[in-house]
Design an enzyme around this catalytic site. Structure first.
Site, PDB file in Angstrom:
ATOM      1  N   ASN A   1      11.017   7.016   2.914  1.00  0.00           N
ATOM      2  CA  ASN A   1      10.419   6.233   1.839  1.00  0.00           C
ATOM      3  C   ASN A   1       9.358   7.114   1.192  1.00  0.00           C
ATOM      4  O   ASN A   1       8.273   7.283   1.747  1.00  0.00           O
ATOM      5  CB  ASN A   1       9.805   4.951   2.435  1.00  0.00           C
ATOM      6  CG  ASN A   1       9.021   4.150   1.420  1.00  0.00           C
ATOM      7  OD1 ASN A   1       9.075   4.422   0.220  1.00  0.00           O
ATOM      8  ND2 ASN A   1       8.286   3.152   1.900  1.00  0.00           N
TER       9      ASN A   1
ATOM     10  N   GLY B   1       1.005   4.442   7.707  1.00  0.00           N
ATOM     11  CA  GLY B   1       0.135   5.428   7.081  1.00  0.00           C
ATOM     12  C   GLY B   1      -1.198   5.601   7.794  1.00  0.00           C
ATOM     13  O   GLY B   1      -2.118   6.215   7.266  1.00  0.00           O
TER      14      GLY B   1
ATOM     15  N   LYS C   1       7.693   6.589  -1.380  1.00  0.00           N
ATOM     16  CA  LYS C   1       6.630   5.811  -2.053  1.00  0.00           C
ATOM     17  C   LYS C   1       6.358   6.394  -3.445  1.00  0.00           C
ATOM     18  O   LYS C   1       7.264   6.957  -4.049  1.00  0.00           O
ATOM     19  CB  LYS C   1       5.371   5.746  -1.170  1.00  0.00           C
ATOM     20  CG  LYS C   1       5.714   5.259   0.243  1.00  0.00           C
ATOM     21  CD  LYS C   1       4.519   4.869   1.068  1.00  0.00           C
ATOM     22  CE  LYS C   1       5.009   4.401   2.440  1.00  0.00           C
ATOM     23  NZ  LYS C   1       3.922   3.889   3.287  1.00  0.00           N
TER      24      LYS C   1
ATOM     25  N   GLU D   1       8.051  -3.032  10.588  1.00  0.00           N
ATOM     26  CA  GLU D   1       6.938  -2.131  10.270  1.00  0.00           C
ATOM     27  C   GLU D   1       5.619  -2.864  10.492  1.00  0.00           C
ATOM     28  O   GLU D   1       5.161  -3.591   9.604  1.00  0.00           O
ATOM     29  CB  GLU D   1       7.028  -1.679   8.816  1.00  0.00           C
ATOM     30  CG  GLU D   1       8.276  -0.890   8.491  1.00  0.00           C
ATOM     31  CD  GLU D   1       8.040   0.045   7.312  1.00  0.00           C
ATOM     32  OE1 GLU D   1       8.265   1.243   7.473  1.00  0.00           O
ATOM     33  OE2 GLU D   1       7.603  -0.432   6.250  1.00  0.00           O
TER      34      GLU D   1
ATOM     35  N   HIS E   1       8.635  -4.409   1.492  1.00  0.00           N
ATOM     36  CA  HIS E   1       7.683  -3.486   2.115  1.00  0.00           C
ATOM     37  C   HIS E   1       6.283  -4.113   2.069  1.00  0.00           C
ATOM     38  O   HIS E   1       5.929  -4.771   1.092  1.00  0.00           O
ATOM     39  CB  HIS E   1       7.707  -2.134   1.391  1.00  0.00           C
ATOM     40  CG  HIS E   1       6.967  -1.089   2.154  1.00  0.00           C
ATOM     41  ND1 HIS E   1       5.595  -1.005   2.130  1.00  0.00           N
ATOM     42  CD2 HIS E   1       7.394  -0.111   2.982  1.00  0.00           C
ATOM     43  CE1 HIS E   1       5.212  -0.002   2.923  1.00  0.00           C
ATOM     44  NE2 HIS E   1       6.286   0.550   3.448  1.00  0.00           N
TER      45      HIS E   1
ATOM     46  N   SER F   1       4.033   5.344  10.885  1.00  0.00           N
ATOM     47  CA  SER F   1       3.557   6.608  11.466  1.00  0.00           C
ATOM     48  C   SER F   1       4.553   7.255  12.422  1.00  0.00           C
ATOM     49  O   SER F   1       4.176   7.857  13.433  1.00  0.00           O
ATOM     50  CB  SER F   1       2.198   6.404  12.156  1.00  0.00           C
ATOM     51  OG  SER F   1       1.240   5.959  11.222  1.00  0.00           O
TER      52      SER F   1
ATOM     53  N   GLU G   1       3.488  -2.942   1.425  1.00  0.00           N
ATOM     54  CA  GLU G   1       2.677  -2.569   0.267  1.00  0.00           C
ATOM     55  C   GLU G   1       3.030  -3.435  -0.941  1.00  0.00           C
ATOM     56  O   GLU G   1       2.168  -3.809  -1.735  1.00  0.00           O
ATOM     57  CB  GLU G   1       2.864  -1.073  -0.040  1.00  0.00           C
ATOM     58  CG  GLU G   1       2.159  -0.217   1.014  1.00  0.00           C
ATOM     59  CD  GLU G   1       2.788   1.131   1.289  1.00  0.00           C
ATOM     60  OE1 GLU G   1       3.599   1.610   0.478  1.00  0.00           O
ATOM     61  OE2 GLU G   1       2.478   1.713   2.358  1.00  0.00           O
TER      62      GLU G   1
END
Ligand code: PGA
Length: 255
Positions: A9, A176, A11, A170, A98, A216, A100
């Site tokens: 991904n 991250g 991003k 996730e 996701h 991560s 985010e």
């Protein structure tokens, strides 16, 4: 047998040329080094999709995906991109839900279920992300949160449609941050998800569903994570921006 998948991904990283360069490295390394039946998926920004799709032709292990789509087919939705449009550019997969997008763009379960429908209607494969925040984990509510995300996002699908869905667990606190879920923590949730699928559909469908871990993930921790019974690969953010790291993660599944 469920598929083993490692999906990158990217991003909102890499300009056009940087993306093309990274992808050409990935394709070349995959050709020489990936020896198994694992599937590599690169989910790029929209701007790279068509070019990298052309570059992936003939690379048997590598497919292309988008990171989002809108749920309508077409029309006056300035700035949005449809599932049919990403398909026409070569995408075979679409990341949906996701954390985010849930957090920064206020995508709720209801909207996400419509996006799942739109993606499946185009015969694309959704990679549907679920996971709890740090606060939800600390207050021991993570199973409830995950159950609700599954129920509202994908469990409306009939059996045959659900069979095309890939799930990605996730934990938001691991994305991250450099904090990875331990293999035991990840396995616990993956087994829970598979059990929920068996309850909603049946044991056969549960057994066939690919469930990725994300958060991560790197070449060091991937071998132990991917060796867990219910972890079928990874959704990789930061480490997917380095071809060497990304391919090393893919190679965990080399036979
Ligand atoms: P990360 O991102 O690997 O950088 O933690 C994972 C993701 O957000 O999909």
């Amino acid at each position: 047998m469920r598929k083993k998948i490692v999906a990158g991904n990217w991003k909102m990283n890499l300009d056009y040329q940087q993306g093309v360069t990274l992808f050409s490295e990935i394709v070349n390394m995959a050709k020489d080094e990936v020896m198994g039946d694992q599937q590599v998926v690169v989910c790029s920004p929209f701007i790279h999709l068509h070019s990298i799709f052309q570059m992936a032709k003939g690379a048997t292990h590598v497919a292309i995906g988008a990171q989002n789509v809108y749920f309508e087919d077409a029309g006056a939705y300035t700035g949005e991109v449809s599932a049919a449009q990403v398909k026409s550019a070569g995408a075979a997969y679409v990341i949906l839900g996701h954390s985010e997008r849930r957090a920064y763009f206020h995508e709720d379960d209801h909207m996400l279920s419509k996006k799942v429908d739109a993606v499946l209607k185009q015969e694309l494969t959704p990679i549907f992300c679920i996971g709890e925040t740090q606060e939800e984990r600390e207050s021991d509510r993570y199973f409830d949160i995950i159950k609700k995300q599954l129920k509202n996002g994908v469990f409306h699908l009939p059996n045959d449609a659900f069979g095309h869905v890939i799930l990605a667990y996730e934990p938001v606190w691991a994305i991250g941050t450099g904090l990875t879920a331990s293999p035991e923590q990840a396995q616990e949730v993956h087994a829970f998800i598979r059990n929920e699928i068996a309850n909603q559909y049946n044991a056969h469908i549960a057994e066939d569903t690919t469930i990725l871990y994300g958060g991560s993930c790197n070449p060091k921790n991937a071998p132990e994570l991917f060796s867990q019974t219910d972890i079928d690969g990874g959704l990789i953010g930061g480490a997917s921006l380095k071809s060497r790291d990304f391919i090393d993660i893919v190679k965990v599944f080399n036979s």
